[in-house]
Design a protein around this motif. Structure first.
Motif, PDB file in Angstrom:
ATOM      1  N   ALA A   1       0.830  -1.211   0.000  1.00  0.00           N
ATOM      2  CA  ALA A   1       0.000   0.000   0.000  1.00  0.00           C
ATOM      3  C   ALA A   1       0.861   1.257   0.000  1.00  0.00           C
ATOM      4  O   ALA A   1       0.574   2.232  -0.707  1.00  0.00           O
ATOM      5  N   LEU A   2       1.938   1.243   0.762  1.00  0.00           N
ATOM      6  CA  LEU A   2       2.835   2.393   0.809  1.00  0.00           C
ATOM      7  C   LEU A   2       3.522   2.631  -0.531  1.00  0.00           C
ATOM      8  O   LEU A   2       3.905   3.763  -0.839  1.00  0.00           O
ATOM      9  N   ALA A   3       3.670   1.577  -1.314  1.00  0.00           N
ATOM     10  CA  ALA A   3       4.306   1.714  -2.629  1.00  0.00           C
ATOM     11  C   ALA A   3       3.368   2.285  -3.681  1.00  0.00           C
ATOM     12  O   ALA A   3       3.821   2.671  -4.764  1.00  0.00           O
ATOM     13  N   GLN A   4       2.075   2.360  -3.370  1.00  0.00           N
ATOM     14  CA  GLN A   4       1.097   2.902  -4.304  1.00  0.00           C
ATOM     15  C   GLN A   4       0.972   4.418  -4.132  1.00  0.00           C
ATOM     16  O   GLN A   4       1.030   4.927  -3.011  1.00  0.00           O
ATOM     17  N   PRO A   5       0.772   5.165  -5.225  1.00  0.00           N
ATOM     18  CA  PRO A   5       0.437   6.584  -5.073  1.00  0.00           C
ATOM     19  C   PRO A   5      -0.878   6.716  -4.303  1.00  0.00           C
ATOM     20  O   PRO A   5      -1.773   5.867  -4.449  1.00  0.00           O
ATOM     21  N   PRO A   6      -1.014   7.733  -3.462  1.00  0.00           N
ATOM     22  CA  PRO A   6      -2.244   7.874  -2.676  1.00  0.00           C
ATOM     23  C   PRO A   6      -3.517   7.794  -3.503  1.00  0.00           C
ATOM     24  O   PRO A   6      -4.500   7.179  -3.072  1.00  0.00           O
ATOM     25  N   ARG A   7      -3.549   8.399  -4.681  1.00  0.00           N
ATOM     26  CA  ARG A   7      -4.765   8.380  -5.501  1.00  0.00           C
ATOM     27  C   ARG A   7      -5.171   6.965  -5.909  1.00  0.00           C
ATOM     28  O   ARG A   7      -6.355   6.656  -6.028  1.00  0.00           O
TER      29      ARG A   7
END
Length: 236
Positions: free
Chosen positions: A79-85
Motif C-alpha cells: 500500500a505504501l508503494a502505491q500513489p495515494p490516488r
C-alpha cells in the motif's frame, strides 16, 4: 505469560478534520503465542491518509502467527508503494490482499490467516478483506459492517484467497474499527457497536476487553486485536 502490544499512534489533520487512532493486540489466556497482527501508519506522500492491516492467524495448526505477520507487513508495504490516488480504487486494495496471499503461501513456515486492509481519509474509506476478521463504521446513527460480504474461505496463505473490496464516502464525525474475531465474537456485535458510540482509544479497548472475558474467567478466551480510527471536524 500474556504478551501485550499497546500503541497510541497519534493523530493527523486533514482539511477541516482530525483523525486519531489507537492499536491494541493481546494474546488469549490459553494461547502460547499471539497469532494476531495489526499494523498502521500514515502514507509517506500524504500524512492525512492512514493505512491499516489486521490479520488473525488460523489456530489449531502451525504457522498462524507467522502468516499473520507476513500478511500485514506485505500488505502495508504494498500500500505504501502505491500513489495515494490509486488507493481510492477498491480493485487496488483487493490486489494488495491477493498479493499478500501469494507471499504467505510462498513461505514454508507460514500457515493461514485472515486479512483486513483499510485505507482511511476524512472523506472516504476503501479496503478489502478475506476471512472472519471485521471492520465496522459508525457514522451519524448508522452502523455499517464494511466487511459484511467477505468470504471466510479460502484464507490468505492458500494462494486461492478471494479478496472482497469496499468503498464508502464519509462525512465526519465517524468511527471505524478493525477487529479480530476475538473481539466481535466474544464481546458481541451489539455490545461492540454500543461501546464504539460512547468510547474511543484506550477507554474503548478496556471496555471491549472486559466485555469479551467470560464470567468466572480472568483472561481473554482468544487473541484480541483492534485498530480504532476516529475522525472529528475541527470546528466542533
Amino acid at each position: 505469560m500474556v504478551r501485550l502490544l499497546r500503541r497510541l499512534f497519534g493523530s493527523t489533520t486533514a482539511p477541516g478534520s482530525i483523525i486519531a487512532g489507537h492499536l491494541y493486540s493481546e494474546q488469549g489466556a490459553a494461547h502460547d503465542d499471539n497469532e494476531d497482527a495489526v499494523e498502521a501508519r500514515q502514507h509517506d506522500q500524504d500524512d492525512a491518509l492512514w493505512l491499516c492491516c489486521l490479520a488473525d492467524g488460523q489456530g489449531g495448526r502451525s504457522g498462524g502467527a507467522r502468516a499473520a505477520q507476513i500478511a500485514t507487513q506485505t500488505a502495508l508495504a504494498a500500500a505504501l508503494a502505491q500513489p495515494p490516488r490509486s488507493l481510492l480504487k477498491p480493485k487496488i486494495c483487493a490486489g494488495i490482499v491477493r498479493a499478500a496471499d501469494d507471499v504467505v503461501y510462498a513461505d514454508p513456515q507460514a500457515g493461514f490467516t485472515t486479512l483486513v486492509m483499510l485505507v482511511v481519509r476524512d472523506q472516504f474509506v476503501c479496503g478489502a478483506s478475506c476471512g472472519d476478521s471485521a471492520a465496522v463504521l459508525l457514522q451519524s446513527e448508522e452502523s455499517i459492517v464494511l466487511t459484511e460480504n467477505q468470504l471466510q474461505h479460502p484464507l490468505v496463505g492458500s494462494r486461492a484467497a478471494r479478496a472482497m473490496s469496499f468503498y464508502l464516502d464519509l462525512d465526519p464525525p465517524w468511527h471505524i474499527c478493525a477487529v479480530s474475531d476475538g473481539v466481535w465474537k466474544y464481546a458481541g456485535w451489539d455490545r461492540m457497536i454500543a461501546l464504539m458510540r460512547r468510547r474511543g482509544g484506550r477507554d474503548l479497548v478496556d471496555a471491549l476487553r472486559a466485555a469479551a472475558i467470560k464470567p468466572g474467567n480472568s483472561g481473554l478466551p482468544d487473541d484480541f486485536s483492534i485498530a480504532s480510527f476516529i475522525c472529528d471536524p475541527l470546528d466542533r
